[in-house]
Enzyme design. Structure first.
Site, PDB file in Angstrom:
ATOM      1  N   GLY A 265     -12.937  -4.352 -10.559  1.00 32.36           N
ATOM      2  CA  GLY A 265     -11.634  -4.442 -10.857  1.00 32.36           C
ATOM      3  C   GLY A 265     -11.013  -4.368 -12.180  1.00 32.36           C
ATOM      4  O   GLY A 265     -11.908  -4.636 -13.072  1.00 32.36           O
TER       5      GLY A 265
ATOM      6  N   ASP B  72       1.317 -13.937 -14.410  1.00 34.73           N
ATOM      7  CA  ASP B  72       1.086 -12.850 -13.864  1.00 34.73           C
ATOM      8  C   ASP B  72       0.500 -12.851 -12.335  1.00 34.73           C
ATOM      9  O   ASP B  72      -0.457 -12.603 -12.109  1.00 34.73           O
ATOM     10  CB  ASP B  72      -0.285 -12.187 -14.741  1.00 34.73           C
ATOM     11  CG  ASP B  72      -0.279 -10.750 -14.376  1.00 34.73           C
ATOM     12  OD1 ASP B  72       0.482 -10.054 -13.792  1.00 34.73           O
ATOM     13  OD2 ASP B  72      -1.395 -10.202 -14.833  1.00 34.73           O
TER      14      ASP B  72
END
Length: 744
Positions: free
Chosen positions: A434, A551
């Protein structure tokens, strides 16, 4: 508007409203009324003694009104309100009701009327407080004999009349009839007369601001009786006489401004008994004598301005460096930079110095120069040696630190630098699982069967972190069942990474957009959303200081094999914020998930996380991305929040859900989840719920199956919500969720 008998909170501030203020509005019955910073004119209406309804602002008890936290959040991102709103609402956290009526910064004219608040509120067990703002208008005439009709029935009373055209004197009756006066501000008017001894009766007074008026006479010694007085601001008047020595009894005094008057005499020695003084302004008076040396004992004193007086003697050695301009204009005061030199009028005449002395002085100068040059050369040689040896030592320490991995409790011994680099293949792309704004994440098997996730931080975003160790250790102590566990970290000159426990179920982004039909069921969707909400509520309310994630998005939510959800990357925005080189005004979120107020003002609150959570819920239910390509038909900038609002408005809510999810249901729970997501993504942060409220509403969705149409919500024999008062729901179990209950 005048027919709204139950109107309790009205804010029309900072617009361009013109015209007159309607006399029909029930101002006394409004807990919060604000029309400041407009262009309204005319005279202010006289407040009548209105009969009002019960308490209007909720302190966690009355579910049908706004909670104080919501009122605070409503203004947290408006720059012009910053300090004022924190001051106003700082007093709302206790049990006392505070009325606030703000007419400031308009063009109101005419005399000041008498004000009041609804009599019904004065009969309660807790006396209310009252804050009245009339400053920055064109009000004229003299001060009335009574500002508020029921002042002595209040807990406290604060009034601001500054920057108007008020004239005349201050009537003793105005003060004697309002002993609850806490703040009296009337600066920059035309008020004349003297400051009478009646001020000594205002035992609750904390702020007195009468700067820029035409006050005359001497200061009353009775001011020294006001033990709570923190600010005395009387600069720019025509006051005469001496400074009362009784002011030294004011142990709470922080600011004393007596500048630009005609005060005489000396500065009282015992003035420094007011040990909390931070600012003392005595400039532009006619003071004589010496500055008391005891000023040097005041540890909080940051500004002492005695310029343009007739003072003499030495300048005290203050504990905080002072500007020499604060002492100029005193002919007989010793020079600021040399407090032990002779006074200016006694300096020797250079024309009378003998020639021999000049020659001797020249020789001394040459000798001093040679000695200084030798000393400087010696210092330079020493510095060069220290620098060479220091570089070698730092190089050795750095080489050792390069391979240090700091671990937290229960971390296995296999967590070390060499194992991490080896297990990631020196951060090979083969092990990349990721990428994100803070760096890339790699899968690493340190020993057979022991997997970790290593987040390699972008060095360019994390530079000069003097507080990095302290901040990351704080994150390492955080433990929650729905937060990814931070196992350890490494900080080097060219490498920084964090080590987390590895979760085999991937992230929520993959689950949403590449999920199998068997997982598209209400129990799974509900469990994932609940876990995210619990993690966020923990960060917002159980961490000290509270952590705002900033976030929240599906790729930052990880899953295990049983589809339990875990929030990752929490606290990284805070690490970014303490960087010495990074601009903290950057938005640390992802486009499509960032709350509108955060994106436009860069001012963050926990409600920004709530907005992002709502976006994730919409993705979870629909299977679409926040900025899904299918939205292109609606135009640029159209996102999932706008799409959901459109479907709800057109009564096509069922079209939002993925077909598999809607078919299985239960539809009532799905619609409840949609309403929650819709409320979480409203633009107004005062209406947007907190995560604590979201969790309470989530309980409501789960417990709805136990609804009894007669008694209300019954769970294990306990009536949780009972229906009464013409169908309005009242709850003692979760009162703060009332804005969400209104959706049903």
């Amino acid at each position: 508007m005048g027919k709204c008998k139950n109107l309790t909170f009205l804010d029309l501030s900072s617009n361009v409203l013109e015209g007159y203020l309607p006399f029909q509005w029930l101002f006394p019955c409004m807990v919060y009324f604000n029309i400041s910073r407009n262009m309204l004119t005319g005279v202010l209406p006289r407040f009548g003694k209105e009969s009002c309804h019960s308490i209007m602002v909720s302190y966690g008890q009355a579910p049908i009104f706004l909670d104080v936290e919501d009122i605070q959040n409503a203004y947290s991102n408006i720059p012009v309100w910053g300090y004022q709103m924190s001051t106003i609402f700082g007093s709302l956290v206790d049990e006392n009701l505070v009325f606030i009526h703000d007419f400031s910064w308009n063009r109101f004219i005419g005399p000041i009327p008498s004000f009041s608040i609804g009599g019904d509120f004065l009969a309660t067990n807790h006396k209310p407080s009252y804050k009245l703002f009339l400053n920055n208008n064109a009000l004229n005439g003299s001060l009335p004999g009574e500002l508020v009709s029921n002042c002595n029935d209040l807990q406290t009373f604060s009034v601001n009349l500054s920057t108007n055209q008020i004239s005349g004197g201050i009537y003793p009756g105005l003060l004697l009839d309002c002993l609850q006066l806490k703040e009296f501000e009337a600066a920059h008017n035309q008020i004349s007369g003297s400051i009478g001894p009646a001020f000594g009766n205002l035992k609750m007074l904390q702020r007195l601001d009468l700067r820029g008026n035409r006050l005359s006479g001497s200061l009353p010694g009775q001011l020294g009786m006001l033990k709570d007085l923190k600010w005395i601001l009387l600069g720019g008047n025509n006051l005469t006489g001496e400074i009362p020595s009784q002011l030294g009894q004011l142990t709470s005094l922080i600011v004393l401004d007596l500048s630009r008057n005609g005060l005489t005499g000396s500065i009282p020695e015992n003035l420094t008994n007011a040990t909390n003084l931070e600012i003392v302004l005595l400039n532009h008076n006619r003071l004589v004598g010496e500055i008391p040396s005891s000023f040097s004992t005041l540890s909080s004193l940051t500004e002492l301005d005695v310029s343009f007086n007739n003072l003499s003697g030495h300048i005290p050695q203050l504990q905080h460096l002072s500007n020499c301009d604060f002492f100029k204009g005193n002919q007989y005061l010793h020079p600021c930079l040399d407090p032990y030199s002779a006074p200016p009028d006694r300096l020797p005449d250079l024309l009378e110095v003998h020639k021999e002395y000049r020659q001797s002085k020249l020789k001394s100068f040459v000798i001093a120069m040679v000695a200084s040059a030798s000393f400087i050369l010696f210092i330079l040689l020493v510095m060069v040696l220290v620098l060479i040896l220091g570089r070698r030592k730092i190089s050795r320490l750095t080489s050792l630190r390069r391979k240090v991995v700091v671990t937290f409790a229960d971390a296995p011994t296999e967590v070390n630098y060499d194992n991490v680099v080896r297990a990631t293949g020196n951060f090979s792309i083969r092990n990349l699982i990721g990428t994100g704004g803070f760096g890339s994440t790699y899968k690493a098997e340190l020993v057979p069967g022991f997997l970790v996730a290593v987040k390699r931080l972008s060095i360019g975003r994390f530079q000069g972190l003097q507080q990095f160790d302290a901040e990351i250790k704080t994150l390492g102590r955080i433990r929650h069942k729905n937060l990814v566990t931070l196992i350890g970290y490494h900080v080097g000159e060219t490498e920084m990474f964090l080590i987390y426990n590895f979760l085999s179920g991937g992230n929520l982004e993959t689950f949403i957009h590449d999920r199998s039909g068997k997982n598209v069921q209400w129990p799974v969707i509900h469990k994932i959303a609940l876990h995210i909400a619990q993690a966020l509520a923990y960060l917002h309310y159980s961490c000290v200081p509270r952590i705002v994630h900033r976030d929240i998005k599906p790729s930052n939510i990880l899953l295990d094999e049983e589809l339990n959800a875990y929030l990752s990357d929490f606290g990284l925005a805070r690490l970014l914020e303490v960087s010495e080189t990074h601009a903290t005004t950057d938005v640390a979120g992802t486009f499509g998930y960032v709350a509108p107020e955060y994106a436009t003002t860069c001012r963050v609150s926990d409600k920004a996380d709530v907005y992002s959570f709502g976006v994730v819920l919409l993705e979870l239910m629909s299977g679409k991305k926040s900025l899904d390509p299918s939205f292109s038909e609606y135009g640029n900038g159209f996102n999932i929040v706008a799409w959901a609002k459109l479907l709800i408005k057109e009564r096509r809510s069922s079209e939002l859900f993925s077909p598999e999810l809607w078919e299985v249901g239960p539809k009532e729970n799905l619609l409840g989840m949609l309403k929650l997501a819709s409320t979480c993504t409203v633009e107004s942060i005062s209406i947007r719920p907190s995560m604590r409220q979201v969790l309470l509403y989530w309980e409501f969705i789960v417990l709805r199956q136990y609804w009894d149409g007669t008694n209300g919500l019954v769970f294990h024999g306990l009536i949780i919500v009972s229906t009464q008062n013409k169908g309005c729901a009242h709850s003692s179990l979760f009162p703060v969720v009332s804005p969400l209950l209104a959706l049903h």
